[in-house]
Design an enzyme around this catalytic site. Structure first.
Site, mmCIF file in Angstrom:
data_model
loop_
_atom_site.group_PDB
_atom_site.id
_atom_site.type_symbol
_atom_site.label_atom_id
_atom_site.label_comp_id
_atom_site.label_asym_id
_atom_site.label_seq_id
_atom_site.Cartn_x
_atom_site.Cartn_y
_atom_site.Cartn_z
ATOM 1 C CG ASN A 9 63.626 53.509 -2.948
ATOM 2 O OD1 ASN A 9 64.081 52.359 -2.931
ATOM 3 N ND2 ASN A 9 62.465 53.821 -3.513
ATOM 4 C CE LYS A 11 63.009 54.464 -6.982
ATOM 5 N NZ LYS A 11 62.161 55.217 -7.878
ATOM 6 C CG HIS A 94 58.214 53.258 -3.749
ATOM 7 N ND1 HIS A 94 57.991 53.231 -5.106
ATOM 8 C CD2 HIS A 94 59.098 54.249 -3.527
ATOM 9 C CE1 HIS A 94 58.729 54.184 -5.676
ATOM 10 N NE2 HIS A 94 59.415 54.808 -4.740
ATOM 11 C CD GLU A 96 59.527 52.877 -8.517
ATOM 12 O OE1 GLU A 96 60.337 52.188 -7.880
ATOM 13 O OE2 GLU A 96 59.797 54.008 -8.972
ATOM 14 C CD GLU A 161 58.836 58.541 -2.934
ATOM 15 O OE1 GLU A 161 60.002 58.918 -3.087
ATOM 16 O OE2 GLU A 161 58.468 57.375 -3.137
ATOM 17 N N GLY A 167 61.435 59.565 -10.813
ATOM 18 C CA GLY A 167 62.278 59.100 -11.908
ATOM 19 C C GLY A 167 62.057 59.855 -13.208
ATOM 20 C CB SER A 205 62.822 64.198 -9.876
ATOM 21 O OG SER A 205 62.365 63.224 -10.793
HETATM 22 P P1 PGA Z 1 63.668 59.374 -7.791
HETATM 23 O O1 PGA Z 1 62.926 58.239 -6.931
HETATM 24 O O2 PGA Z 1 64.391 60.260 -6.805
HETATM 25 O O3 PGA Z 1 64.611 58.625 -8.695
HETATM 26 O O4 PGA Z 1 62.626 60.116 -8.527
HETATM 27 C C1 PGA Z 1 62.332 58.538 -5.692
HETATM 28 C C2 PGA Z 1 61.626 57.324 -5.146
HETATM 29 O O5 PGA Z 1 61.000 56.597 -5.924
HETATM 30 O O6 PGA Z 1 61.655 57.056 -3.930
#
Ligand code: PGA
Length: 249
Positions: A9, A11, A94, A96, A161, A167, A205
């Site tokens: 992903n 982003k 997601h 976010e 998640e 992140g 992460s």
């Molecule tokens: P990350 O993001 O691996 O940077 O923690 C995962 C995601 O948001 O899908």
């Protein structure tokens, strides 16, 4: 047997130049039939990513879609437009999107339903916040998200998640992830998700070093990877680690 799926992903990251380097480097990776893989670049890069991937056996997906076919929705992109471009996979819900754009589980459900109705495969994301986990409400929150986001849909890929792991560099321990995945599996299989095919991905992460332990968990069928999917070397290292773990059984 459930075929593992590893999804990047991206982003709101990557320039066109970085997109080109990614595919140039990833082209050298020895692909295996044992894994499915995909990446979700930002909307402006989808067409170029489709072109650059050529015959590589990975899919290009989008990070979101609107619930309507078209209309006065400035800044949005419809599932129909994605399909028109040749995109057949899309993330929905997601965290976010849920937090930055106030997306409710019922909106996520309508987006996923629209994508499915057009023949796209959505990946529905769920996960609790740190406060919710600390309050002992993780299972309850995820149960509610699953119930509302998947209501009335045919079985789809789910990504767990935990918001506190995205992140932050702190991934859920394999035990924490396994506990939630087992719970999610019991929920989705109750509605028709088959034990043979229902894939549940972990995200938050994920790094090459943490891949094997996560993939060794019986109910983790793949990974949704943000930061560590941006560089081809790191994404390929995750694919390698997943593949190795698969061989170990
Ligand atoms: P990350 O993001 O691996 O940077 O923690 C995962 C995601 O948001 O899908």
């Amino acid at each position: 047997m459930r075929k593992p799926l590893i999804v990047g992903n991206w982003k709101m990251n990557q320039s066109l130049r970085e997109l080109h380097s990614f595919f140039k480097e990833l082209g050298a990776w020895r692909w295996s039939e044992a894994l499915d893989a995909g990446i979700c670049p930002a909307f402006p890069h989808l067409a170029e990513a489709l072109r650059l991937k050529g015959n590589l056996p990975l899919w290009i997906g989008a990070q979101d879609c609107h619930e309507a076919d078209n209309g006065a929705h400035t800044g949005d992109v419809s599932a129909a437009q994605l399909k028109d471009l040749g995109i057949l996979h899309v993330l929905a819900g997601h965290s976010e999107r849920r937090s930055n754009h106030h997306e409710s589980s019922s909106l996520v459900n309508r987006k996923a339903a629209k994508a499915l109705s057009l023949g796209l495969s959505p990946i529905i994301c769920v996960g609790e916040t740190l406060e919710e986990r600390k309050a002992g409400r993780a299972l309850e929150v995820v149960t509610q998200q699953i119930r509302e986001s998947l209501a009335g849909l045919k079985p789809v890929v789910v990504a767990y998640e935990p918001v506190w792991a995205i992140g932050t560099g702190v991934n859920a321990t394999p035990d924490q992830a396994q506990e939630m995945h087992q719970h999610i599996r019991s929920l989705v299989e109750g509605w028709g998700g088959s034990p043979e095919t229902q894939r549940i991905l972990y995200g938050g992460s994920v790094k090459p070093e943490t891949t094997a332990a996560l993939m060794a968990c019986p109910d983790i069928d793949g990974l949704l990877v943000g930061g560590a999917s941006l560089k081809a070397a790191s994404f390929a290292a995750i694919l390698d680690a997943a593949q190795l773990q698969l061989q170990k059984g």
